[in-house]
Design a protein around this motif. Structure first.
Motif, PDB file in Angstrom:
ATOM      1  N   ARG A   2       0.817  -1.199   0.000  1.00 47.53           N
ATOM      2  CA  ARG A   2       0.000   0.000   0.000  1.00 47.53           C
ATOM      3  C   ARG A   2       0.860   1.261   0.000  1.00 47.53           C
ATOM      4  O   ARG A   2       1.944   1.292   0.563  1.00 47.53           O
ATOM      5  CB  ARG A   2      -0.916   0.022   1.225  1.00 47.53           C
ATOM      6  CG  ARG A   2      -2.072  -0.957   1.172  1.00 47.53           C
ATOM      7  CD  ARG A   2      -3.051  -0.593   0.060  1.00 47.53           C
ATOM      8  NE  ARG A   2      -4.138  -1.542   0.024  1.00 47.53           N
ATOM      9  CZ  ARG A   2      -5.281  -1.396   0.679  1.00 47.53           C
ATOM     10  NH1 ARG A   2      -5.479  -0.354   1.452  1.00 47.53           N
ATOM     11  NH2 ARG A   2      -6.238  -2.296   0.567  1.00 47.53           N
ATOM     12  N   TRP A   8      -3.804   9.381   0.048  1.00 45.67           N
ATOM     13  CA  TRP A   8      -4.281   8.145  -0.567  1.00 45.67           C
ATOM     14  C   TRP A   8      -4.702   7.126   0.483  1.00 45.67           C
ATOM     15  O   TRP A   8      -5.690   6.418   0.312  1.00 45.67           O
ATOM     16  CB  TRP A   8      -3.188   7.547  -1.451  1.00 45.67           C
ATOM     17  CG  TRP A   8      -3.020   8.254  -2.755  1.00 45.67           C
ATOM     18  CD1 TRP A   8      -3.634   9.393  -3.171  1.00 45.67           C
ATOM     19  CD2 TRP A   8      -2.168   7.852  -3.823  1.00 45.67           C
ATOM     20  NE1 TRP A   8      -3.208   9.742  -4.424  1.00 45.67           N
ATOM     21  CE2 TRP A   8      -2.311   8.807  -4.850  1.00 45.67           C
ATOM     22  CE3 TRP A   8      -1.287   6.790  -4.004  1.00 45.67           C
ATOM     23  CZ2 TRP A   8      -1.614   8.720  -6.059  1.00 45.67           C
ATOM     24  CZ3 TRP A   8      -0.584   6.704  -5.203  1.00 45.67           C
ATOM     25  CH2 TRP A   8      -0.753   7.651  -6.215  1.00 45.67           C
ATOM     26  N   ASP A  11      -8.059   8.045   1.615  1.00 44.34           N
ATOM     27  CA  ASP A  11      -8.988   7.790   0.505  1.00 44.34           C
ATOM     28  C   ASP A  11      -9.373   6.315   0.469  1.00 44.34           C
ATOM     29  O   ASP A  11     -10.558   5.956   0.392  1.00 44.34           O
ATOM     30  CB  ASP A  11      -8.336   8.147  -0.836  1.00 44.34           C
ATOM     31  CG  ASP A  11      -8.458   9.616  -1.188  1.00 44.34           C
ATOM     32  OD1 ASP A  11      -9.395  10.279  -0.704  1.00 44.34           O
ATOM     33  OD2 ASP A  11      -7.607  10.100  -1.959  1.00 44.34           O
ATOM     34  N   LEU A  12      -8.360   5.458   0.493  1.00 45.97           N
ATOM     35  CA  LEU A  12      -8.595   4.022   0.401  1.00 45.97           C
ATOM     36  C   LEU A  12      -9.346   3.491   1.617  1.00 45.97           C
ATOM     37  O   LEU A  12     -10.222   2.623   1.485  1.00 45.97           O
ATOM     38  CB  LEU A  12      -7.265   3.291   0.231  1.00 45.97           C
ATOM     39  CG  LEU A  12      -6.518   3.568  -1.078  1.00 45.97           C
ATOM     40  CD1 LEU A  12      -5.101   3.006  -1.018  1.00 45.97           C
ATOM     41  CD2 LEU A  12      -7.264   2.990  -2.274  1.00 45.97           C
ATOM     42  N   LEU A  15     -12.982   4.388   1.155  1.00 46.45           N
ATOM     43  CA  LEU A  15     -13.564   3.557   0.104  1.00 46.45           C
ATOM     44  C   LEU A  15     -13.831   2.145   0.592  1.00 46.45           C
ATOM     45  O   LEU A  15     -14.909   1.573   0.358  1.00 46.45           O
ATOM     46  CB  LEU A  15     -12.632   3.536  -1.113  1.00 46.45           C
ATOM     47  CG  LEU A  15     -12.609   4.807  -1.969  1.00 46.45           C
ATOM     48  CD1 LEU A  15     -11.396   4.817  -2.886  1.00 46.45           C
ATOM     49  CD2 LEU A  15     -13.889   4.934  -2.783  1.00 46.45           C
ATOM     50  N   GLU A  16     -12.869   1.572   1.278  1.00 47.68           N
ATOM     51  CA  GLU A  16     -13.047   0.193   1.748  1.00 47.68           C
ATOM     52  C   GLU A  16     -14.126   0.102   2.817  1.00 47.68           C
ATOM     53  O   GLU A  16     -14.900  -0.866   2.843  1.00 47.68           O
ATOM     54  CB  GLU A  16     -11.714  -0.361   2.247  1.00 47.68           C
ATOM     55  CG  GLU A  16     -10.734  -0.628   1.109  1.00 47.68           C
ATOM     56  CD  GLU A  16      -9.428  -1.228   1.576  1.00 47.68           C
ATOM     57  OE1 GLU A  16      -9.051  -2.295   1.061  1.00 47.68           O
ATOM     58  OE2 GLU A  16      -8.784  -0.621   2.461  1.00 47.68           O
ATOM     59  N   SER A  20     -15.873  -0.691  -1.190  1.00 56.74           N
ATOM     60  CA  SER A  20     -15.048  -0.814  -2.392  1.00 56.74           C
ATOM     61  C   SER A  20     -13.973  -1.874  -2.185  1.00 56.74           C
ATOM     62  O   SER A  20     -13.582  -2.180  -1.056  1.00 56.74           O
ATOM     63  CB  SER A  20     -14.395   0.528  -2.734  1.00 56.74           C
ATOM     64  OG  SER A  20     -15.363   1.520  -2.991  1.00 56.74           O
ATOM     65  N   VAL A  22     -10.027  -3.144  -3.229  1.00 58.68           N
ATOM     66  CA  VAL A  22      -8.726  -2.640  -3.673  1.00 58.68           C
ATOM     67  C   VAL A  22      -7.844  -3.823  -4.050  1.00 58.68           C
ATOM     68  O   VAL A  22      -7.555  -4.682  -3.217  1.00 58.68           O
ATOM     69  CB  VAL A  22      -8.040  -1.796  -2.589  1.00 58.68           C
ATOM     70  CG1 VAL A  22      -6.680  -1.292  -3.079  1.00 58.68           C
ATOM     71  CG2 VAL A  22      -8.926  -0.620  -2.174  1.00 58.68           C
ATOM     72  N   GLU A  24      -4.221  -5.096  -5.111  1.00 60.80           N
ATOM     73  CA  GLU A  24      -2.836  -4.649  -4.971  1.00 60.80           C
ATOM     74  C   GLU A  24      -1.940  -5.331  -6.003  1.00 60.80           C
ATOM     75  O   GLU A  24      -1.953  -6.553  -6.130  1.00 60.80           O
ATOM     76  CB  GLU A  24      -2.341  -4.942  -3.554  1.00 60.80           C
ATOM     77  CG  GLU A  24      -3.137  -4.227  -2.482  1.00 60.80           C
ATOM     78  CD  GLU A  24      -2.463  -4.275  -1.127  1.00 60.80           C
ATOM     79  OE1 GLU A  24      -1.213  -4.233  -1.083  1.00 60.80           O
ATOM     80  OE2 GLU A  24      -3.181  -4.363  -0.122  1.00 60.80           O
ATOM     81  N   LEU A  29      -2.394   0.141  -7.748  1.00 56.20           N
ATOM     82  CA  LEU A  29      -3.606  -0.374  -7.129  1.00 56.20           C
ATOM     83  C   LEU A  29      -4.764  -0.164  -8.091  1.00 56.20           C
ATOM     84  O   LEU A  29      -4.801   0.833  -8.825  1.00 56.20           O
ATOM     85  CB  LEU A  29      -3.909   0.373  -5.825  1.00 56.20           C
ATOM     86  CG  LEU A  29      -2.816   0.446  -4.763  1.00 56.20           C
ATOM     87  CD1 LEU A  29      -3.261   1.381  -3.627  1.00 56.20           C
ATOM     88  CD2 LEU A  29      -2.489  -0.932  -4.218  1.00 56.20           C
ATOM     89  N   VAL A  31      -8.881   0.141  -7.870  1.00 60.40           N
ATOM     90  CA  VAL A  31     -10.008   0.300  -6.949  1.00 60.40           C
ATOM     91  C   VAL A  31     -11.304   0.100  -7.721  1.00 60.40           C
ATOM     92  O   VAL A  31     -11.492   0.683  -8.794  1.00 60.40           O
ATOM     93  CB  VAL A  31     -10.000   1.703  -6.311  1.00 60.40           C
ATOM     94  CG1 VAL A  31     -11.172   1.863  -5.350  1.00 60.40           C
ATOM     95  CG2 VAL A  31      -8.677   1.962  -5.597  1.00 60.40           C
ATOM     96  N   THR A  48       1.624   3.555  -7.789  1.00 59.92           N
ATOM     97  CA  THR A  48       2.329   3.689  -6.516  1.00 59.92           C
ATOM     98  C   THR A  48       3.851   3.757  -6.664  1.00 59.92           C
ATOM     99  O   THR A  48       4.548   4.113  -5.710  1.00 59.92           O
ATOM    100  CB  THR A  48       1.977   2.514  -5.593  1.00 59.92           C
ATOM    101  OG1 THR A  48       2.253   1.279  -6.278  1.00 59.92           O
ATOM    102  CG2 THR A  48       0.502   2.555  -5.212  1.00 59.92           C
TER     103      THR A  48
END
Length: 261
Positions: A2, A8, A11-12, A15-16, A20, A22, A24, A29, A31, A48
């Protein structure tokens, strides 16, 4: 692995929490937000590896391969590309956002006179949808039908986070009409602000500053020790956030192409 970017990472996390997924990969990543296929930054990729950022052709191909039905392109970048024209040839605009943060609770200002401030409940959420639609009508950035689908799905996911106790959304009302709002999400010790907005005719009255403090208090009561807000680098609201105690942590870069109208 990550990304370590605070912008970010939060953000992630948001989202999760909202459902959402993700994926990897070694240098990026992917999404996906199946419950909201119109959410451009919920169906996107993040590059990344800083060394790979300038390969615009590759990343556009990765995005298209990941989202074959998308009529937009949304790619987060680990740094500003050296060769911007490589991205511009694909019709992509490079955008710079500021990640602002503080480890001290943002300053609580006095409630503005003439406004009722409270948590969003019931039909308030429908007013939030209407406010989202009004902003899009003013800017004419997105197709109205698609944007309403996006707004309703996103706000429904935010309401679900509130119901689960993971988020807090507050608004300022005049005569029962929602004129300003924001949310905050507990990302596990770090609180991330969302949906900061004030109707144009109510700006400059200290409404947003007060709401920031109200939300910060909620997050602090849950044990959060860091508060994060992300805004466009050119957004005048950045001055409001800095006065509340936020400081620039880092810039983040993204490249985007909206759907053709």
């Amino acid at each position: 692995m990550r990304t370590q970017s605070l912008g970010w990472a939060t953000d992630l996390a948001v989202l999760e929490l909202a459902g959402s997924a993700v994926e990897e990969h070694a240098d990026h990543l992917v999404v996906r937000s199946p419950s909201n296929p119109d959410f451009h930054w919920g169906n996107c990729i993040f590059v990344t590896d800083p060394a790979a950022v300038d390969d615009a052709d590759r990343w556009v191909d990765v995005f298209r391969g990941s989202f074959s039905d998308a009529d937009w392109t949304a790619i987060g970048l680990a740094r500003m590309p050296v060769y911007r024209t490589a991205w511009e040839r694909h019709g992509l605009a490079l955008e710079l956002d500021d990640v602002l943060a503080t480890t001290h609770p943002p300053r609580q200002t006095a409630p503005p006179v003439g406004y009722a401030v409270r948590e969003l409940v019931g039909e308030d959420w429908e007013q939030l949808v209407a406010r989202e639609m009004a902003v899009n009508e003013e800017t004419a950035q997105y197709d109205a039908v698609a944007h309403e689908r996006f707004a309703r799905a996103r706000i429904e996911s935010q309401r679900a986070l509130v119901d689960r106790g993971a988020a807090h959304f507050v608004g300022a009302f005049v005569g029962g009409r929602l004129v300003a709002e924001l949310g905050i999400v507990d990302c596990g010790g770090t609180a991330r602000y969302q949906n900061v907005g004030t109707a144009p005719e109510h700006r400059g009255r200290g409404v947003a500053s007060h709401l920031i403090g109200v939300a910060a208090t909620w997050a602090g009561s849950r044990g959060c020790s860091q508060w994060v807000i992300v805004t466009e680098a050119t957004n005048p609201a950045g001055r409001v956030y800095r006065r509340a105690g936020f400081e620039l942590v880092e810039p983040i870069v993204q490249t985007y192409r909206a759907p053709h109208r």
